[in-house]
Design an enzyme around this catalytic site. Structure first.
Site, short mmCIF file in Angstrom:
data_model
loop_
_atom_site.label_atom_id
_atom_site.label_comp_id
_atom_site.label_asym_id
_atom_site.label_seq_id
_atom_site.Cartn_x
_atom_site.Cartn_y
_atom_site.Cartn_z
N TRP A 193 0.86 -1.18 0.00
CA TRP A 193 0.00 0.00 0.00
C TRP A 193 0.90 1.24 0.00
CZ3 TRP A 193 -1.77 2.81 4.84
CH2 TRP A 193 -2.68 3.83 4.53
N ASP A 274 -0.74 -5.12 9.54
CA ASP A 274 -1.70 -4.10 9.14
C ASP A 274 -2.99 -4.85 8.77
OD1 ASP A 274 -3.19 -2.11 8.04
OD2 ASP A 274 -1.74 -1.54 6.49
N LYS A 310 -13.30 -0.09 5.93
CA LYS A 310 -13.92 -0.96 4.94
C LYS A 310 -14.99 -1.87 5.52
CE LYS A 310 -10.08 -0.25 3.98
NZ LYS A 310 -9.12 0.85 4.01
N1 PLA Z 1 -3.71 -0.25 5.33
C1 PLA Z 1 -4.00 -0.69 4.11
C2 PLA Z 1 -3.34 -1.92 3.61
C3 PLA Z 1 -4.93 0.00 3.31
O1 PLA Z 1 -5.20 -0.47 2.10
C4 PLA Z 1 -5.54 1.16 3.80
C5 PLA Z 1 -6.51 1.94 2.97
C6 PLA Z 1 -5.21 1.56 5.10
C7 PLA Z 1 -4.29 0.84 5.84
C8 PLA Z 1 -5.77 2.78 5.76
O2 PLA Z 1 -7.08 3.00 5.72
P1 PLA Z 1 -7.79 3.90 6.81
O3 PLA Z 1 -6.80 4.90 7.28
O4 PLA Z 1 -8.95 4.50 6.13
O5 PLA Z 1 -8.18 2.97 7.89
N2 PLA Z 1 -6.30 1.92 1.59
C9 PLA Z 1 -7.23 2.53 0.65
C10 PLA Z 1 -7.46 4.01 0.91
C11 PLA Z 1 -8.57 1.85 0.74
C12 PLA Z 1 -6.22 4.84 1.05
O6 PLA Z 1 -5.27 4.73 0.27
O7 PLA Z 1 -6.21 5.65 2.00
C13 PLA Z 1 -6.68 2.30 -0.75
O8 PLA Z 1 -7.35 2.69 -1.73
O9 PLA Z 1 -5.60 1.68 -0.88
#
Ligand code: PLA
Length: 465
Positions: A193, A274, A310
């Site tokens: 991510w 995570d 989510k």
């Molecule tokens: N960890 C992972 C692996 C994630 O994919 C995301 C969110 C988070 C943490 C953090 O989300 P939160 O802070 O809302 O709890 N990833 C998203 C959104 C869904 C983003 O990038 O913020 C994504 O599109 O990858």
């Protein structure tokens, strides 16, 4: 353009925040970018207190922020910004991982509405929460993660602090690592991510990557992963996605998780999980937490960041937690006290609304069952769309290419294998918004658009290098 030069005395004064005279008015400066202010007729001279020499000039006709450069758009959230600006009727936002209905509308869970109604009727107040967050939430979140009868919970070995969703909770964990394990490197999967790297960078924590994805098999590079974890210096921290790896959608098998745990234990490393998709990957809260539970059952100490963005659709409520599962109740109490100490000057205490929703839903058996049903419905819709996309790709592509990786991936995303130029074509020509690493969010897709998306993918895959 002439740039004003400051004397070393003034620079020292500026760096230390010492008082400096500005046209007779005393001001306190720190961190000024001297080069930003051209020496011009009307500019104001600065004098270090007690000295008569002119040391630098501050512009009155340019912004103090002149030297600030434009930051690049965020690779994920920037995609949503670009999507909003596109007027095409064909446009499709498969960038951010946010669940949409079959009509491609945002979805507020029925059980969330029910909990909010109950909260409103109950007349809850808006007093500050304690630094560590809402007690009922912290209890519920640790129990959801580990199982209510987990020995670590019974023995009070879990330090839970409510955080600002997954991101804020990871950031708290990262700040803790910076303070208590200085110099220790965090190993993160390649790819991962996008925000993980920013989080550890901003916390001043060194990180390196371990191999994870094998483009040849479009699967897990398990041997590469194990080799890199093996070669990491003893005592390193290994960041793992608890389930539904983002962006690849590829998770280790239960047997591979055991081997990863063996190796981490053997090398005296520590896992930092995570968990952003518990219940959302498979539809089962327990199955999706099984990786974490394996480590905890072995008595290993772990950090776990959780998110309710989510699985409860609480994206904007920013509700999540950081948990340190440690060897004794005494250590847990001390770790928790230090996590609170990190949180207090950053944001003081977390928001209450989302935490109350989670505590209400989890604490009431009927609502809990409704939540599980809605989670299964969301996970199920994504699986249906995944299947349809695969069917369309296989039917439309006459080359015989094997698209079955789409079916093997789990969670919200599909990692298509499209490169940056191909992803650009998806957006520029087809109005399909996605991240440049080739990831598409199937949560933003519906059955009606699968054929169109398959055309876009096939065109981009074969016609763009
Ligand atoms: N960890 C992972 C692996 C994630 O994919 C995301 C969110 C988070 C943490 C953090 O989300 P939160 O802070 O809302 O709890 N990833 C998203 C959104 C869904 C983003 O990038 O913020 C994504 O599109 O990858």
């Amino acid at each position: 353009m002439t740039t004003a030069m400051a004397s070393s005395a003034a620079l020292t004064a500026l760096a230390s925040g010492q008082e400096v005279l500005r046209s007779g008015v005393t001001q306190k400066f720190s961190g000024l970018r001297v080069a930003a202010f051209p020496l011009k007729k009307d500019n104001v001279a600065l004098y270090v207190k007690g000295k008569s020499t002119s040391v630098m000039s501050v512009a009155t006709d340019v912004s103090r922020f002149e030297s600030v450069t434009m930051a690049p758009a965020d690779p994920i959230l920037g995609v949503s910004e670009a999507f909003k600006k596109d007027n095409s009727e064909k446009k499709l936002n498969l960038g951010v991982g946010a669940y949409r209905t079959e009509d491609l509308q945002p979805y507020v869970l029925e059980v969330v509405k029910k909990a909010e109604k109950k909260m409103l009727e109950g007349g809850d107040n808006k007093e500050y929460l304690p630094i560590e967050g809402l007690a009922a939430f912290n209890k519920a979140t640790a129990e959801l993660l580990l199982g209510a009868d987990n020995a670590a919970i019974k023995e009070n070995r879990v330090a839970t602090v409510q955080g600002l969703s997954g991101t804020g909770s990871l950031r708290l964990g990262a700040a803790f690592i910076q303070r208590y394990f200085p110099g220790i490197t965090v190993y993160i999967s390649s790819p991962t991510w996008g925000n993980h790297k920013n989080i550890f960078n901003d916390a001043g924590v060194p990180w390196k990557e371990y191999r994870y994805f094998d483009p040849k098999t479009v699967g897990l590079d398990f041997d590469g992963m194990m080799e890199d974890i093996e070669n990491a210096p003893e005592g390193s921290i290994i960041l793992l996605h608890g389930c539904a790896h983002n962006p690849t959608g590829i998770d280790p098998t239960p047997d591979q998780w055991e081997k990863i745990a063996d190796l981490i234990q053997q090398k005296n490393h520590m896992a930092f999980f995570d968990v952003a998709y518990q219940g959302f990957a498979s539809g089962s809260l327990d199955d999706d937490a099984s990786s974490v539970r394996k480590f905890v059952a072995r008595g290993m100490e772990v950090f776990v960041a959780q998110s309710y963005s989510k699985n409860l659709g609480l994206y904007a409520e920013r509700v999540g937690a950081i948990n340190a599962i440690v060897s004794s109740a005494d250590v847990a109490a001390r770790v928790k006290s230090q996590l609170k100490r990190i949180a207090r000057p950053m944001y003081s205490n977390p928001p209450v609304h989302g935490a109350r929703i989670v505590a209400n839903v989890v604490g009431e058996p009927t609502m809990f069952d409704e939540w599980r049903a809605e989670m299964q419905m969301m996970a199920g819709r994504i699986k249906t769309v995944r299947q349809r996309l695969y069917d369309e790709l296989s039917t439309k592509d006459k080359s015989g290419k094997d698209w079955s990786f789409v079916l093997k991936q789990i969670g919200m995303f599909s990692f298509t294998g499209l490169n940056k130029a191909q992803s650009d074509n998806m957006t520029d020509k087809w109005h399909v918004y996605m991240t440049k690493d080739g990831r598409i969010s199937l949560a933003g897709l519906n059955l009606a658009k699968c054929a169109y998306l398959a055309d876009a993918i096939i065109d981009s895959y074969y016609n763009i290098q």
